[in-house]
Design an enzyme around this catalytic site. Structure first.
Site, PDB file in Angstrom:
ATOM      1  N   LYS A   1       0.862  -1.193   0.000  1.00 10.94           N
ATOM      2  CA  LYS A   1       0.000   0.000   0.000  1.00 10.94           C
ATOM      3  C   LYS A   1       0.893   1.235   0.000  1.00 10.94           C
ATOM      4  O   LYS A   1       1.856   1.305   0.756  1.00 10.94           O
ATOM      5  CB  LYS A   1      -0.881  -0.042   1.251  1.00 10.94           C
ATOM      6  CG  LYS A   1      -2.034   0.925   1.240  1.00 10.94           C
ATOM      7  CD  LYS A   1      -3.098   0.558   0.240  1.00 10.94           C
ATOM      8  CE  LYS A   1      -4.381   0.082   0.882  1.00 10.94           C
ATOM      9  NZ  LYS A   1      -5.322  -0.478  -0.099  1.00 10.94           N
TER      10      LYS A   1
ATOM     11  N   GLN B   1      30.246  20.481  -8.498  1.00 11.59           N
ATOM     12  CA  GLN B   1      30.870  19.170  -8.301  1.00 11.59           C
ATOM     13  C   GLN B   1      31.763  19.175  -7.064  1.00 11.59           C
ATOM     14  O   GLN B   1      31.732  18.259  -6.247  1.00 11.59           O
ATOM     15  CB  GLN B   1      31.720  18.792  -9.536  1.00 11.59           C
ATOM     16  CG  GLN B   1      30.932  18.307 -10.735  1.00 11.59           C
ATOM     17  CD  GLN B   1      30.485  19.419 -11.676  1.00 11.59           C
ATOM     18  OE1 GLN B   1      30.347  20.576 -11.274  1.00 11.59           O
ATOM     19  NE2 GLN B   1      30.232  19.087 -12.933  1.00 11.59           N
TER      20      GLN B   1
ATOM     21  N   THR C   1      -3.313  -5.622   0.758  1.00 16.91           N
ATOM     22  CA  THR C   1      -2.696  -4.301   0.956  1.00 16.91           C
ATOM     23  C   THR C   1      -3.487  -3.518   2.010  1.00 16.91           C
ATOM     24  O   THR C   1      -2.929  -2.706   2.738  1.00 16.91           O
ATOM     25  CB  THR C   1      -2.618  -3.501  -0.366  1.00 16.91           C
ATOM     26  OG1 THR C   1      -3.929  -3.219  -0.826  1.00 16.91           O
ATOM     27  CG2 THR C   1      -1.837  -4.255  -1.419  1.00 16.91           C
TER      28      THR C   1
ATOM     29  N   HIS D   1      19.631  27.838 -12.013  1.00 15.32           N
ATOM     30  CA  HIS D   1      20.298  28.993 -12.619  1.00 15.32           C
ATOM     31  C   HIS D   1      19.536  30.297 -12.381  1.00 15.32           C
ATOM     32  O   HIS D   1      18.305  30.334 -12.450  1.00 15.32           O
ATOM     33  CB  HIS D   1      20.448  28.775 -14.124  1.00 15.32           C
ATOM     34  CG  HIS D   1      21.203  27.517 -14.456  1.00 15.32           C
ATOM     35  ND1 HIS D   1      22.515  27.326 -14.095  1.00 15.32           N
ATOM     36  CD2 HIS D   1      20.819  26.388 -15.091  1.00 15.32           C
ATOM     37  CE1 HIS D   1      22.918  26.132 -14.499  1.00 15.32           C
ATOM     38  NE2 HIS D   1      21.900  25.539 -15.100  1.00 15.32           N
TER      39      HIS D   1
ATOM     40  N   ARG E   1      29.294  34.207  -9.437  1.00 13.62           N
ATOM     41  CA  ARG E   1      27.914  33.882  -9.822  1.00 13.62           C
ATOM     42  C   ARG E   1      27.088  33.537  -8.584  1.00 13.62           C
ATOM     43  O   ARG E   1      27.628  33.348  -7.490  1.00 13.62           O
ATOM     44  CB  ARG E   1      27.887  32.706 -10.796  1.00 13.62           C
ATOM     45  CG  ARG E   1      28.342  31.399 -10.173  1.00 13.62           C
ATOM     46  CD  ARG E   1      28.122  30.202 -11.082  1.00 13.62           C
ATOM     47  NE  ARG E   1      28.567  28.975 -10.419  1.00 13.62           N
ATOM     48  CZ  ARG E   1      28.426  27.758 -10.914  1.00 13.62           C
ATOM     49  NH1 ARG E   1      27.860  27.595 -12.100  1.00 13.62           N
ATOM     50  NH2 ARG E   1      28.837  26.698 -10.251  1.00 13.62           N
TER      51      ARG E   1
HETATM   52  O1  LIG Z   1      29.192  24.047 -11.206  1.00  9.54           O
HETATM   53  C1  LIG Z   1      28.887  23.814 -12.377  1.00  9.54           C
HETATM   54  N1  LIG Z   1      29.194  22.602 -12.931  1.00  9.54           N
HETATM   55  C2  LIG Z   1      28.889  22.275 -14.229  1.00  9.54           C
HETATM   56  O2  LIG Z   1      29.193  21.166 -14.698  1.00  9.54           O
HETATM   57  C3  LIG Z   1      28.248  23.266 -15.006  1.00  9.54           C
HETATM   58  N2  LIG Z   1      27.800  23.299 -16.285  1.00  9.54           N
HETATM   59  C4  LIG Z   1      27.245  24.507 -16.479  1.00  9.54           C
HETATM   60  O3  LIG Z   1      26.701  24.893 -17.580  1.00  9.54           O
HETATM   61  N3  LIG Z   1      27.320  25.269 -15.351  1.00  9.54           N
HETATM   62  C5  LIG Z   1      27.936  24.514 -14.409  1.00  9.54           C
HETATM   63  N4  LIG Z   1      28.266  24.757 -13.118  1.00  9.54           N
END
Ligand SMILES: O=c1[nH]c(=O)c2[nH]c(=O)[nH]c2[nH]1
Length: 328
Positions: free
Chosen positions: A32, A245, A77, A273, A196
């Site tokens: 469920k 990353q 269930t 973004h 940014r």
């Molecule tokens: O931190 C980021 N990693 C990316 O792989 C990536 N690709 C992107 O267009 N902007 C960003 N920013």
């Protein structure tokens, strides 16, 4: 055999019915979804609440329900739903992990033909209200800072696997983020960005190599704090992020260093973004406003940065974890 006996003979075969020679089940399971409950614990005037949404799934030792419509082994269930309510009433709800474990153990011990029980739980982020700086006895506020979830899978004869997670933790910082020196070829239009906005909605899921001595509440709060620290840094100067990353990895590393029982952590940080609005075409608009900027929040498309970090010492038993392989 009369007609009723014939029907029963079809419905109650003595051995497992044959499956078609061409096909086999890769997986089966039924349960469920969206079982919602509010649990209240009252200690005098002080009350504690947990609101959960629970999904259950059981896998049986036979496929006769699927193959020939023999329902005789099915834990309905509807009964699974009732079990969730009854165990919450009898035992209370401490953490989603412990309640999931309780449910899985119950299904396996009560029904010997249940081979696997899986329970996924999401907890609503209720927090005790504060009135005049004092914690309120019985009023709560829903603070969607992050949703907590867990998933317990208990296969007969094996140890339970517990996964925990958080999602929906939205954060933004207005500086100390850059993205530069990536491949600038004929497909690239994005310029190097030495400065940014960085905004994301954190998703993280992890599991435990051992559940001995794990304080699930403490672990969950530690993960959230580590991710927020890696993202934001100290309050006065922050911390520089050269990419999503790198921030993601540093957050995961911090978590694994702090929680020794954790075997891996999967994290996804969608890059939400914010694009600068170009005012150069607006007539009469002063170009000399150094500090005030206006950005356009762009929900989609969003970069999706994800990684699973695990302990090398646990290779190859639990890493990469079974549950992840299909998604890798
Ligand atoms: O931190 C980021 N990693 C990316 O792989 C990536 N690709 C992107 O267009 N902007 C960003 N920013």
């Amino acid at each position: 055999m009369n007609n009723i006996e014939k029907k029963l003979a079809v419905l109650k075969p003595t051995k497992e019915p044959e499956i078609s020679p061409e096909f086999d089940f890769v997986d089966t399971g039924y349960g469920k979804n969206h079982i919602r409950l509010l649990h209240i614990k009252r200690e005098g005037p002080t009350h504690y609440i947990k609101e959960l949404e629970v999904n259950t799934r059981l896998t049986l030792d036979s496929k006769k329900d699927y193959l020939v419509g023999d329902n005789s082994d099915i834990v309905a269930t509807d009964s699974q739903k009732n079990t969730v309510y009854i165990l919450a009433r009898q035992h209370g709800v401490k953490s989603p992990e412990e309640f999931g474990l309780l449910l899985c153990s119950h299904f396996l011990s009560k029904y010997p033909h249940v081979m696997k029980a899986k329970v996924c739980i999401e907890e609503l982020p209720w927090e005790r209200m504060n009135s005049d700086g004092q914690p309120h006895n019985h009023a709560f506020i829903c603070t969607p800072k992050a949703t907590r979830f867990s998933s317990v899978t208990f296969q007969r004869g094996e140890l339970p696997e517990i996964e925990s997670g958080l999602k929906g933790l939205r954060v933004i910082k207005t500086t100390q983020s850059a993205f530069e020196h990536f491949i600038h070829d004929e497909f690239a239009t994005l310029p190097d960005l030495p400065e940014r906005i960085f905004s994301t909605v954190v998703y993280a899921k992890w599991n435990y190599a051992s559940t001995q001595g794990v304080d699930y509440d403490l672990a969950w709060n530690t993960v959230r704090d580590c991710i927020l620290d890696a993202f934001a840094g100290p309050p006065d100067v922050g911390v520089f992020s050269p990419s999503v990353q790198n921030t993601l990895y540093l957050a995961q590393k911090r978590v694994l260093e702090k929680i020794p029982q954790m075997s891996y952590i999967e994290t996804a940080l969608p890059n939400k973004h914010y694009t600068a609005i170009d005012f150069s075409n607006f007539n009469g608009m002063s170009q000399n406003i150094p500090n005030d900027e206006v950005f356009l929040p762009t929900e989609h498309p969003a970069g999706n940065i994800r990684a699973v970090l695990g302990r090398k010492s646990l290779l190859p038993q639990v890493f990469p974890p079974k549950t992840m392989q299909s998604k890798l």
